[in-house]
Design an enzyme around this catalytic site. Structure first.
Site, short mmCIF file in Angstrom:
data_model
loop_
_atom_site.label_atom_id
_atom_site.label_comp_id
_atom_site.label_asym_id
_atom_site.label_seq_id
_atom_site.Cartn_x
_atom_site.Cartn_y
_atom_site.Cartn_z
NE ARG A 286 41.23 40.67 36.93
CZ ARG A 286 41.94 41.76 35.85
NH1 ARG A 286 42.50 42.86 35.71
NH2 ARG A 286 42.75 41.16 34.84
CB THR B 239 33.61 45.39 34.77
OG1 THR B 239 34.70 46.28 35.86
CG2 THR B 239 32.38 46.03 35.14
CG ASP C 294 36.58 47.64 38.39
OD1 ASP C 294 36.94 46.99 39.35
OD2 ASP C 294 37.13 48.36 37.42
O1 F6P Z 1 38.75 46.75 35.27
C1 F6P Z 1 38.85 45.87 35.89
C2 F6P Z 1 40.19 46.23 36.57
O2 F6P Z 1 39.95 44.75 37.81
C3 F6P Z 1 40.32 47.35 37.41
O3 F6P Z 1 39.65 47.82 38.60
C4 F6P Z 1 41.66 47.60 37.71
O4 F6P Z 1 42.27 48.33 37.40
C5 F6P Z 1 42.16 46.72 36.14
O5 F6P Z 1 41.15 45.88 35.60
C6 F6P Z 1 43.92 46.04 36.00
O6 F6P Z 1 43.80 45.40 34.99
P1 F6P Z 1 45.16 44.72 34.47
O7 F6P Z 1 44.99 43.97 34.51
O8 F6P Z 1 44.70 45.13 32.90
O9 F6P Z 1 46.04 45.31 34.67
#
Ligand code: F6P
Length: 361
Positions: free
Chosen positions: A287, A137, A139
Site C-alpha cells: 500500500r 482499494t 484489494d
Molecule cells: O482493504 C485494504 C487492506 O489493505 C486489506 O487488504 C487489509 O486487510 C486491510 O486493508 C488492512 O487494513 P489496516 O491497515 O487498517 O489494518
C-alpha cells in the site's frame, strides 16, 4: 460553490492523484469553486478538522503515496466512539457531521474510499447530503467498477517481490510462501501469482487443503523442481476452517486484523514434503509509496469525473471504470458486499491452464 473532499479507509497509492485532479478540474472547469479538505476521513467531518485545498496545496502531490488529508478506517459517524477535543463522543454523531458541512456551506462532498467508506457516504446521501464517490482499494474488490486505483501498484510491488524471492527459492531448494493483502478477495494474489509465475496460489474464494498444496509441491519435485513459490492471500482459509487473525500475545484475544496464515502453512508444508519452507509477509508494503503510472492515470480520470459530477449537480453517484471508459454510476452500485474472484472465471482458468495450483485438489 464550495466542495468538500475526504479520504477514508486504508491508505492507497493514488489518493493524492485523485485529490489533485478534483481540485484542478474544479478550478479549470468551474467558476471560482473553493475546495475544503476534511482531515482523517469522517473523523474530520465530525471533529471539524479542515484544510483549504487550492492549487498550491495540491502542487507536487501526484507521485506521492498516502494522502495529504490523512485517513481513518475506525471512525463511523453513525456508530462513533472517539474523544474529540476532550469530549468522548459515542453513538450516532452524524447530525454533528452534517451540521459541520452546513456551517462551511458545503454544496457537495467528494468521498474517496473503499466499501466501508462508500457505504458511509451512502448513509449520508440518504440523509440528503449531496455526495459523489471515488472507488479506492488495493484489494480491487469494490462492486460497481471494473477496477479500483491502487490495485495496479499493489500487483506490481507483489510481482517484483515474488520475482526476487524466486532466486532464493531456486538456489536453496526451498518452498517460499509470499503473503499478500486481500481481506475478502484474492485479486492481488491471483494477479501477482500469474504475473510472477507462482506455483500455488491460495485465495479466500478457493478453500485449500494441506494435502492439495503438498501434492503440488511434490509433483514439481518429481519433475526436477526442488523449490516452489506459494502466493498466499492473507484471507485464504482451509477447507472447513477459518481465516487467521493476529492475536494479543498477553491475552490470546483476536485483534480483528488478518495476517500470519503463512506461518502455520509453512510449518505444515515442511512437515509433509520435507523441504525447508520460509515466509515473507508483504503487508503494508503493498500500500505504500508512489503509485504506478497506470494508477496515477486511473486516479486522475476518477478525480476529474467526480469533479464534473459535482459541477453539473449529478449527486449520489460514483466515478467508475466500465470497460475502457470512466463514467458516473449510482453510488449504490458499490453496495452488496465485496466483488470476489470467480473460482470458475477466466483468470482462474488461465492460471490453471498454465499449471498453477490452488491447493484444492
Ligand atoms: O482493504 C485494504 C487492506 O489493505 C486489506 O487488504 C487489509 O486487510 C486491510 O486493508 C488492512 O487494513 P489496516 O491497515 O487498517 O489494518
Amino acid at each position: 460553490m464550495r466542495v468538500g473532499i475526504l479520504t477514508g479507509g486504508g491508505d492507497c497509492p493514488g489518493l493524492n492523484a485523485v485529490i489533485r485532479a478534483v481540485v484542478r478540474t474544479l478550478q479549470h472547469e468551474g467558476d471560482g469553486v473553493e475546495v475544503l479538505g476534511f482531515r482523517d476521513g469522517f473523523l474530520g467531518m465530525v471533529a471539524d478538522r479542515v484544510m483549504p485545498l487550492d492549487g498550491d496545496a495540491v502542487s507536487g502531490i501526484l507521485p506521492r503515496g498516502g494522502t495529504i488529508l490523512g485517513s481513518s478506517n475506525r471512525d463511523d459517524p453513525f456508530n462513533f466512539d472517539h474523544v474529540v477535543d476532550g469530549e468522548h463522543l459515542t453513538g450516532d454523531v452524524s447530525g454533528r457531521a452534517v451540521a459541520n458541512l452546513e456551517r462551511h456551506g458545503i454544496d457537495a462532498l467528494v468521498v474517496v474510499g473503499g466499501d466501508g467508506t462508500l457505504a458511509l457516504a451512502n448513509q449520508f446521501a440518504r440523509l440528503g447530503v449531496p455526495v459523489v464517490g471515488v472507488p479506492k482499494t488495493i484489494d480491487n474488490d469494490l462492486r460497481g467498477t471494473d477496477q479500483t486505483f491502487g490495485f495496479d501498484t499493489a500487483v506490481g510491488i507483489a510481482s517484483e517481490a515474488i520475482d526476487r524471492i524466486h532466486t532464493t527459492a531456486e538456489s536453496h531448494h526451498r518452498v517460499m510462501l509470499v503473503e499478500v493483502m486481500g481481506r475478502h478477495a484474492g485479486w492481488i494474489a491471483l494477479h501477482s501469482g500469474i504475473a510472477a509465475g507462482g506455483d500455488v496460489i491460495l485465495l479466500p474464494e478457493i478453500p485449500f487443503t494441506i494435502d492439495g498444496i503438498c501434492a503440488a509441491v511434490e509433483e514439481r519435485r518429481e519433475r526436477g523442481k526442488s523449490f516452489s513459490i506459494v502466493v498466499v492471500s492473507e484471507g485464504a482459509k482451509p477447507l472447513g476452517g477459518e481465516q487467521v487473525f493476529y492475536r494479543s500475545v498477553a491475552t490470546g484475544a483476536e485483534k480483528g486484523r488478518l495476517g500470519g496464515i503463512s506461518h502455520t502453512l509453512a510449518s505444515s508444508i515442511e512437515d509433509c514434503v520435507g523441504l525447508e519452507s520460509r515466509v515473507t509477509i508483504l503487508g503494508h508494503v503493498l500500500r505504500g509509496g508512489t503509485p504506478s503510472a497506470r494508477d496515477r492515470i486511473l486516479a486522475t480520470r476518477f478525480g476529474t469525473c467526480a469533479a464534473r459530477q459535482v459541477l453539473v449537480g449529478n449527486h449520489q453517484t460514483m466515478a467508475a471504470l466500465r470497460g475502457t471508459d470512466v463514467l458516473a454510476v449510482p453510488i449504490t452500485d458499490a453496495e452488496g458486499g465485496p466483488r470476489l474472484v470467480d473460482p470458475g472465471g477466466q483468470m482462474v482458468g488461465v492460471a490453471r491452464a498454465t499449471g498453477i495450483r490452488f491447493g484444492d485438489s
